[in-house]
Write an enzyme that holds these catalytic residues in place. Structure first.
Site, PDB file in Angstrom:
ATOM      1  CG  PHE A  94      43.503 159.245 -38.986  1.00 29.67           C
ATOM      2  CD1 PHE A  94      44.224 160.109 -39.800  1.00 29.67           C
ATOM      3  CD2 PHE A  94      43.083 158.033 -39.518  1.00 29.67           C
ATOM      4  CE1 PHE A  94      44.532 159.772 -41.119  1.00 29.67           C
ATOM      5  CE2 PHE A  94      43.389 157.688 -40.829  1.00 29.67           C
ATOM      6  CZ  PHE A  94      44.111 158.564 -41.627  1.00 29.67           C
ATOM      7  CG  ASP A 137      36.967 155.853 -35.841  1.00 26.12           C
ATOM      8  OD1 ASP A 137      37.305 154.655 -35.767  1.00 26.12           O
ATOM      9  OD2 ASP A 137      37.419 156.632 -36.697  1.00 26.12           O
ATOM     10  CE  LYS A 184      44.101 151.288 -38.311  1.00 27.50           C
ATOM     11  NZ  LYS A 184      45.352 151.465 -38.993  1.00 27.50           N
TER      12      LYS A 184
HETATM   13  C1  LIG Z   1      40.502 155.602 -35.715  1.00 34.10           C
HETATM   14  C2  LIG Z   1      40.639 155.356 -37.181  1.00 34.10           C
HETATM   15  N1  LIG Z   1      39.582 155.533 -37.966  1.00 34.10           N
HETATM   16  C3  LIG Z   1      39.650 155.318 -39.290  1.00 34.10           C
HETATM   17  C4  LIG Z   1      40.817 154.917 -39.886  1.00 34.10           C
HETATM   18  C5  LIG Z   1      40.868 154.694 -41.372  1.00 34.10           C
HETATM   19  O1  LIG Z   1      40.942 153.326 -41.627  1.00 34.10           O
HETATM   20  P1  LIG Z   1      41.405 152.799 -43.067  1.00 34.10           P
HETATM   21  O2  LIG Z   1      42.835 153.142 -43.219  1.00 34.10           O
HETATM   22  O3  LIG Z   1      41.144 151.322 -42.993  1.00 34.10           O
HETATM   23  O4  LIG Z   1      40.532 153.472 -44.066  1.00 34.10           O
HETATM   24  C6  LIG Z   1      41.956 154.722 -39.104  1.00 34.10           C
HETATM   25  C7  LIG Z   1      43.236 154.330 -39.709  1.00 34.10           C
HETATM   26  O5  LIG Z   1      44.294 154.477 -39.163  1.00 34.10           O
HETATM   27  C8  LIG Z   1      41.863 154.936 -37.702  1.00 34.10           C
HETATM   28  O6  LIG Z   1      42.919 154.770 -36.899  1.00 34.10           O
END
Ligand SMILES: Cc1ncc(COP(=O)(O)O)c(C=O)c1O
Length: 405
Positions: free
Chosen positions: A147, A232, A261
């Site tokens: 994700f 990420d 986050k």
């Molecule tokens: C690993 C990861 N990357 C990116 C995101 C996207 O973040 P945002 O919701 O702040 O755009 C998330 C959100 O859950 C995530 O868990």
């Protein structure tokens, strides 16, 4: 603008849930409670009911709700300078950048407003790097069940057709392979590959950690094929896994790392960090009106400093172990239905043999505990890093009753 057909304006004290039905574009499967206040590991709804919050805004409220250090910092900053524009220098931006660089293996920082935007920046950075250093290579490989966000590029990066399908066709340039499968990754890399983007621990899929061999193998592959190794750490960063960054536990260094986050404990911020040789952005390449404004950066500095000063990553590791030990006891009970417990620090995925996650989540909420489900068979925990043993024991008590009911 009010017209004859406009809905009536929201009456003071009107029912929030009814208004949501009427006014909001409903993209969230909401729980049937309205939260109005929070303190530490606890939140309260509009009927005064108290909940132990083991989701923490999905790994965001790392210091808990309304932590005094964050409240004080934000109150002071909001009364001093909230926003300028990135056309001017502001001090909090560089204070936070300095702390991030000092405490990571990355050299430069670019700010965003969210995790998706941090990844969007990483994708653009990789593509520019490919133009400059790899004959225009542009393809980015990610993994299934990953994700990376909801913007068009990051949803294309996300390895889950469920999030992509309503918005097809996806932007070109993304390829997906199985997670923790080094051979599949090796076969997928071509001369067009500019970067591999991975979560060290997949959060949205229910807390699935990369193996050490896999991450080390991918990093080696990146070195052999002149590919950017990008991590990420939007959800895994900020102490969640027991170290400040998850990569520390794998003996690998990323060229690019994305954060969001927990970075400002609940204020909207993201960051894309890069090693010097990958930091190819120049004036005009990328930007954002709000990103990195004094308010969110002051908050980010306060949160990161608190995590470091109080060793909250260490606390995450200890409390995570206590949760897992309690869950393992619960698993031994014949009627628990727990088939697997996955964890990384204070981040836990609990797998059930049957589709009972919704029932368990509802029973937990009714008994004053907030958790989350990542599928019909899996519950996820991502509580604040300030958890105490008493909080863990209260969780185990409520969760145990919900599971056995
Ligand atoms: C690993 C990861 N990357 C990116 C995101 C996207 O973040 P945002 O919701 O702040 O755009 C998330 C959100 O859950 C995530 O868990």
């Amino acid at each position: 603008m009010t017209t004859a057909t406009s809905p009536a304006p929201a009456a003071a004290g009107a029912d929030t849930k009814a208004l949501e039905q009427q006014l909001y574009m409903r993209t969230f499967a909401r729980q049937p409670i309205t939260l109005v206040r929070g303190a530490g590991v606890r939140v309260w709804d509009d009927e005064g009911k108290e909940y132990l919050d083991f989701l923490a805004g999905i790994a965001v409220n790392v210091l808990g709700h309304c932590p005094p250090v964050l409240v004080k910092t934000v109150q002071e900053q909001v009364a001093t300078l909230i926003h300028t524009t990135n056309l001017y220098y502001t001090t909090p931006q560089m204070d936070l950048a300095q702390l991030l660089v000092q405490h990571s293996v990355l050299d430069r920082v670019f700010y965003a407003n969210s995790g998706a935007e941090a990844n969007e920046a990483a994708i653009k950075l990789a593509r520019k790097w490919g133009k400059r250093h790899k004959n225009g290579a542009y393809e980015i490989i990610t993994t299934w069940n990953s994700f990376h966000g909801r913007t068009l590029a990051t949803v294309a990066a996300t390895g889950n057709r469920h999030y992509q399908e309503p918005f097809d066709p996806m932007p070109a340039g993304f390829k997906h392979v199985a997670f923790n499968d080094l051979e599949a990754m090796r076969e997928a890399v071509t001369d067009q590959t500019v970067a591999i983007l991975l979560e060290p621990v997949q959060g949205e899929s229910g807390v699935h950690a990369a193996t050490k061999d896999y991450l080390q193998g991918v990093r080696k592959l990146c070195d052999e094929r002149n590919v950017l190794f990008m991590l990420d750490e939007v959800q895994s960063g900020m102490g969640r896994t027991g170290t400040l960054w998850a990569y520390e536990q794998y003996g690998v260094e990323p060229y690019v790392m994305t954060l969001a986050k927990g970075l400002a404990g609940g204020l909207p911020i993201g960051a894309c960090l890069a090693k010097e040789h990958a930091a190819v952005f120049e004036p005009g390449d990328h930007g954002s009106t709000f990103a990195g404004n004094p308010l969110v950066c002051a908050a980010g500095y306060a949160v990161l400093k608190e995590i470091l000063d109080k060793d909250l990553a260490g606390n995450a590791e200890r409390m995570g172990q206590r949760i897992v030990a309690g869950l393992e006891e619960l698993q031994k009970e014949s009627d628990s239905g727990i088939t697997e417990i996955r964890s990384a620090g204070l981040w836990v995925g609990i797998e059930f043999g049957t589709e009972k996650a919704t029932d368990i989540l509802n029973r937990c909420r009714e008994n004053g505990l907030l958790v989350n489900k990542t599928s019909n068979t899996a519950i996820r925990l991502a509580p604040p890093l300030i958890l105490t043993e008493a909080d863990v024991d209260q969780f185990l008590d409520i969760f145990g009753r919900a599971v056995s009911a």
